[in-house]
Design a protein around this motif. Structure first.
Motif, mmCIF file in Angstrom:
data_model
loop_
_atom_site.group_PDB
_atom_site.id
_atom_site.type_symbol
_atom_site.label_atom_id
_atom_site.label_comp_id
_atom_site.label_asym_id
_atom_site.label_seq_id
_atom_site.Cartn_x
_atom_site.Cartn_y
_atom_site.Cartn_z
ATOM 1 N N VAL A 5 0.837 -1.201 -0.146
ATOM 2 C CA VAL A 5 -0.024 0.040 -0.224
ATOM 3 C C VAL A 5 1.001 1.193 -0.180
ATOM 4 N N LEU A 6 0.539 2.314 -0.726
ATOM 5 C CA LEU A 6 1.333 3.312 -0.881
ATOM 6 C C LEU A 6 0.341 4.478 -0.772
ATOM 7 N N TYR A 7 0.494 5.198 0.324
ATOM 8 C CA TYR A 7 -0.414 6.288 0.684
ATOM 9 C C TYR A 7 0.337 7.615 0.179
ATOM 10 N N VAL A 8 -0.407 8.216 -0.801
ATOM 11 C CA VAL A 8 0.253 9.455 -1.198
ATOM 12 C C VAL A 8 -0.657 10.868 -0.975
ATOM 13 N N ARG A 9 -0.229 11.483 0.086
ATOM 14 C CA ARG A 9 -0.722 12.821 0.246
ATOM 15 C C ARG A 9 -0.392 13.930 -0.661
ATOM 16 N N LEU A 10 -1.576 14.291 -1.438
ATOM 17 C CA LEU A 10 -1.484 15.333 -2.548
ATOM 18 C C LEU A 10 -1.027 16.606 -1.754
ATOM 19 N N PRO A 11 -0.365 17.263 -2.670
ATOM 20 C CA PRO A 11 0.132 18.660 -2.219
ATOM 21 C C PRO A 11 -0.724 19.505 -1.353
ATOM 22 N N CYS A 12 -0.235 19.882 -0.418
ATOM 23 C CA CYS A 12 -0.950 20.917 0.556
ATOM 24 C C CYS A 12 0.229 21.657 1.344
ATOM 25 N N ASN A 13 -0.468 22.512 2.064
ATOM 26 C CA ASN A 13 0.518 23.223 3.237
ATOM 27 C C ASN A 13 1.053 22.131 4.048
ATOM 28 N N PRO A 14 2.261 22.108 4.567
ATOM 29 C CA PRO A 14 2.949 21.033 5.306
ATOM 30 C C PRO A 14 2.398 21.034 6.812
ATOM 31 N N ILE A 15 1.109 20.667 6.932
ATOM 32 C CA ILE A 15 0.564 20.342 8.132
ATOM 33 C C ILE A 15 0.729 18.630 8.441
ATOM 34 N N PHE A 16 0.916 18.491 9.602
ATOM 35 C CA PHE A 16 1.289 16.920 9.902
ATOM 36 C C PHE A 16 -0.045 16.174 9.463
ATOM 37 N N PRO A 17 0.298 15.237 8.734
ATOM 38 C CA PRO A 17 -0.695 14.436 7.970
ATOM 39 C C PRO A 17 -1.414 13.230 8.839
ATOM 40 N N ILE A 18 -2.076 13.615 9.809
ATOM 41 C CA ILE A 18 -2.495 12.682 10.889
ATOM 42 C C ILE A 18 -3.383 11.610 10.410
ATOM 43 N N GLY A 19 -4.313 12.031 9.230
ATOM 44 C CA GLY A 19 -5.310 11.058 8.645
ATOM 45 C C GLY A 19 -4.446 9.847 8.062
ATOM 46 N N ILE A 20 -3.633 9.925 7.321
ATOM 47 C CA ILE A 20 -2.875 8.652 6.774
ATOM 48 C C ILE A 20 -2.083 8.032 7.620
ATOM 49 N N VAL A 21 -1.349 8.966 8.765
ATOM 50 C CA VAL A 21 -0.699 8.221 9.765
ATOM 51 C C VAL A 21 -1.564 7.163 10.173
ATOM 52 N N TYR A 22 -2.663 7.577 10.884
ATOM 53 C CA TYR A 22 -3.586 6.882 11.628
ATOM 54 C C TYR A 22 -4.078 5.664 10.679
ATOM 55 N N LEU A 23 -4.556 5.889 9.300
ATOM 56 C CA LEU A 23 -4.656 4.747 8.390
ATOM 57 C C LEU A 23 -3.684 3.699 8.344
ATOM 58 N N ALA A 24 -2.434 4.174 8.166
ATOM 59 C CA ALA A 24 -1.465 3.223 8.129
ATOM 60 C C ALA A 24 -1.166 2.468 9.470
ATOM 61 N N ASP A 25 -1.186 3.255 10.486
ATOM 62 C CA ASP A 25 -1.040 2.350 11.871
ATOM 63 C C ASP A 25 -2.117 1.531 12.093
ATOM 64 N N GLY A 26 -3.328 1.985 11.659
ATOM 65 C CA GLY A 26 -4.593 0.840 11.996
ATOM 66 C C GLY A 26 -4.225 -0.496 11.048
ATOM 67 N N VAL A 27 -3.880 -0.395 9.889
ATOM 68 C CA VAL A 27 -3.920 -1.537 8.851
ATOM 69 C C VAL A 27 -2.537 -2.176 9.247
ATOM 70 N N HIS A 28 -1.293 -1.683 9.959
ATOM 71 C CA HIS A 28 -0.409 -2.618 10.212
ATOM 72 C C HIS A 28 -0.924 -3.254 11.473
ATOM 73 N N LYS A 29 -1.622 -2.786 12.486
ATOM 74 C CA LYS A 29 -1.934 -3.592 13.635
ATOM 75 C C LYS A 29 -2.852 -4.747 13.103
#
Length: 522
Positions: A5-29
């Motif tokens: 799985v490759l999560y691609v965060r499309l361009p935006c201001n450099p705000i910490f991408p909590i959404g895809i971080v939590y998605l990846a963490d949930g899948v890993h568990k």
């Protein structure tokens, strides 16, 4: 073939991408055998977007691409996309000086061009990523989600590649089912070209997920850009303590996307997550909840969390959040100060209790004032941002005077220099009560395009109706001219000079209004 799985965060201001971080963490568990990587385009130079995406896909060869799209709508009183969209719009619509109006038109044109260029660029990156991935994995699939997609999921159906899974709201269960090869048709999603979005899809409640502390040891291994957000402690790093918002505010989309059921993350898990970031050098945290204290019945949960933070030994941290200040208690105030809160935002929208009631916000402004006094008594000495959304429902000179009185009362509590008024004009969004209001009264026509930035649509979506619209436009133009770096305070100064200030008790009163609204059409 192993799943990648490759999560691609499309361009935006450099705000910490909590959404895809939590998605990846949930899948890993749940599925530790699945390989994952995050590719964060918020850290990539614009000229390198396409080339960097190609290189990442060539090296990783994903079987599933998950695109996260954060921003589309641009109505905000801040810079970006080549300028200040709100200022340009007001100059174009309301300026009397023809040269200033021309400047607004040219600035608005730049913003419009940049907006559509970003829209087409992101759609192009999604298509490019899919085609690139299919060079190596012919049956590679894509999911597109994120805040922007959750709001405009219906409009994006005709713009995304055939077979795209469009995810609305939270995506943990959807991804799990896709990776397990299970049916996911009952999730908040649809497949472009194969299924149509169900009527009212966004209003369906999300599937509850039990949240545990994010494993940042794993995240650091599969996200090469993670260290970018640790440099010099520049960023507030997001930590979520709960999901959902029980309120019914007239113009807000949060309660629709996240659902009305508030789901509390266990305090021990939240602290464990913060501890991992703390050991990476992070000292600034942003609690990313829709509201940190959404209702009084959750006060005990907040006390438990803050007490455990206080007992954790992380004594040199700072944190911030959106907070419903009418739900504070003296105990919470003491713990906020003790645990390092150094900034918070109050989204009351108006200092008139009458208008707060009409906007269905559930705020008790009298309680907000008393609780702010308690916060100061507990030793809070930092900045407070107060959001005002003028001219939303039934605004009139009396309610403007009441808002001024209320803001001056907040200044008397915290100090004028500590209370920062943030002046917003609502960007009307789909799936809100305000959209229903506009459609019922013919202000908008059924089938309108909420993603349009054409002047005849934008003036309606940037909600500032007559009879006060032109007046607010003129006041804002004067404020930008006189104090561009202190816009919010200058707007209030000008309004007070023009209209005066009500008695505070008048602002705190809330006469029962009739069911019908008398807002003039745009």
């Amino acid at each position: 073939m192993p799943q990648r799985v490759l999560y691609v965060r499309l361009p935006c201001n450099p705000i910490f991408p909590i959404g895809i971080v939590y998605l990846a963490d949930g899948v890993h568990k749940l599925l530790p055998q699945v390989e994952q990587r995050i590719f964060d385009m918020g850290t990539i130079a614009p000229l390198d977007f396409g080339r960097s995406l190609d290189a990442c896909i060539d090296a990783y060869r994903p079987t599933l691409l998950v695109f996260s799209w954060r921003d589309i709508q641009i109505y905000a009183p801040v810079g970006g996309r080549g300028g200040n969209p709100l200022q340009y719009a007001f100059e174009f619509y309301y300026a009397k000086n023809p040269f200033r109006r021309l400047r607004g038109a040219l600035g608005g044109l730049r913003v419009t061009v940049a907006y559509y260029a970003e829209l087409w660029r992101n759609l192009g990156l999604i298509e490019r990523g899919l085609q690139r991935a299919r060079r190596f994995v012919p049956d590679a699939r894509i999911v597109v989600g994120g805040g922007a997609v959750s709001v405009f999921y219906e409009q994006l159906a005709g713009k995304l590649p055939h077979g795209t899974v469009v995810s609305v709201g939270e995506g943990e269960v959807l991804l799990e089912r896709m990776l397990r090869g299970q049916d996911f048709s009952n999730q908040r999603c649809y497949v472009v070209g194969e299924t149509n979005p169900r009527h009212g899809l966004i209003h369906e409640p999300p599937t509850p997920v039990e949240k545990t502390a994010c494993d940042y040891g794993y995240i650091a291994l599969m996200w090469p850009e993670f260290r970018y957000y640790l440099q010099e402690n520049d960023f507030y790093i997001g930590v979520q303590t709960k999901r959902g918002c029980p309120h019914n505010c007239y113009y807000c989309i949060y309660t629709v996307i996240e659902g009305k059921q508030v789901r509390i993350n266990p305090a021990d898990e939240v602290v464990a997550e913060m501890r991992q970031l703390y050991e990476c050098g992070i000292r600034k945290f942003w609690f990313t909840d829709a509201q940190f204290i959404p209702a009084k019945k959750f006060a005990d949960d907040v006390v438990e969390l803050l007490q455990k933070i206080a007992n954790s030994g992380m004594t040199d941290i700072h944190w911030a959040a959106y907070i419903r200040a009418d739900n504070l208690t003296p105990k919470i105030c003491e713990l906020m100060v003790a645990t390092g809160m150094d900034y918070f935002e109050i989204g009351i929208s108006s200092g008139s209790q009458e208008l707060v009631r009409k906007m269905r916000m559930g705020y008790n402004l009298r309680n907000v004032l008393q609780n702010c006094r308690d916060l100061c008594a507990a030793g809070y000495k930092h900045l407070v941002s107060v959001n005002y959304s003028f001219n939303v429902l039934d605004e009139r000179p009396d309610t403007i005077r009441q808002t001024i009185a209320y803001h001056r009362a907040l200044e008397s509590i915290f100090g004028e220099e500590k209370v920062e008024p943030a002046i917003f004009f609502i960007g009307l969004q789909p799936h809100t009560h305000l959209e229903d209001y506009a459609l019922e009264r013919g202000i908008l026509k059924s089938g309108y395009d909420p993603m349009s930035l054409m002047p005849w649509t934008a003036k309606k979506l940037l909600w500032n109706p007559e009879p006060l619209g032109s007046y607010f436009g003129e006041v804002c133009l004067r404020a930008w001219e006189r104090a561009p770096n202190d816009f919010g305070r200058e707007v209030l100064r000008l309004l007070e000079a023009d209209l005066g200030r009500a008695d505070l008790e008048e602002a705190l009163a809330a006469p029962i209004a009739s069911a019908s609204h008398n807002l003039a059409a745009v």
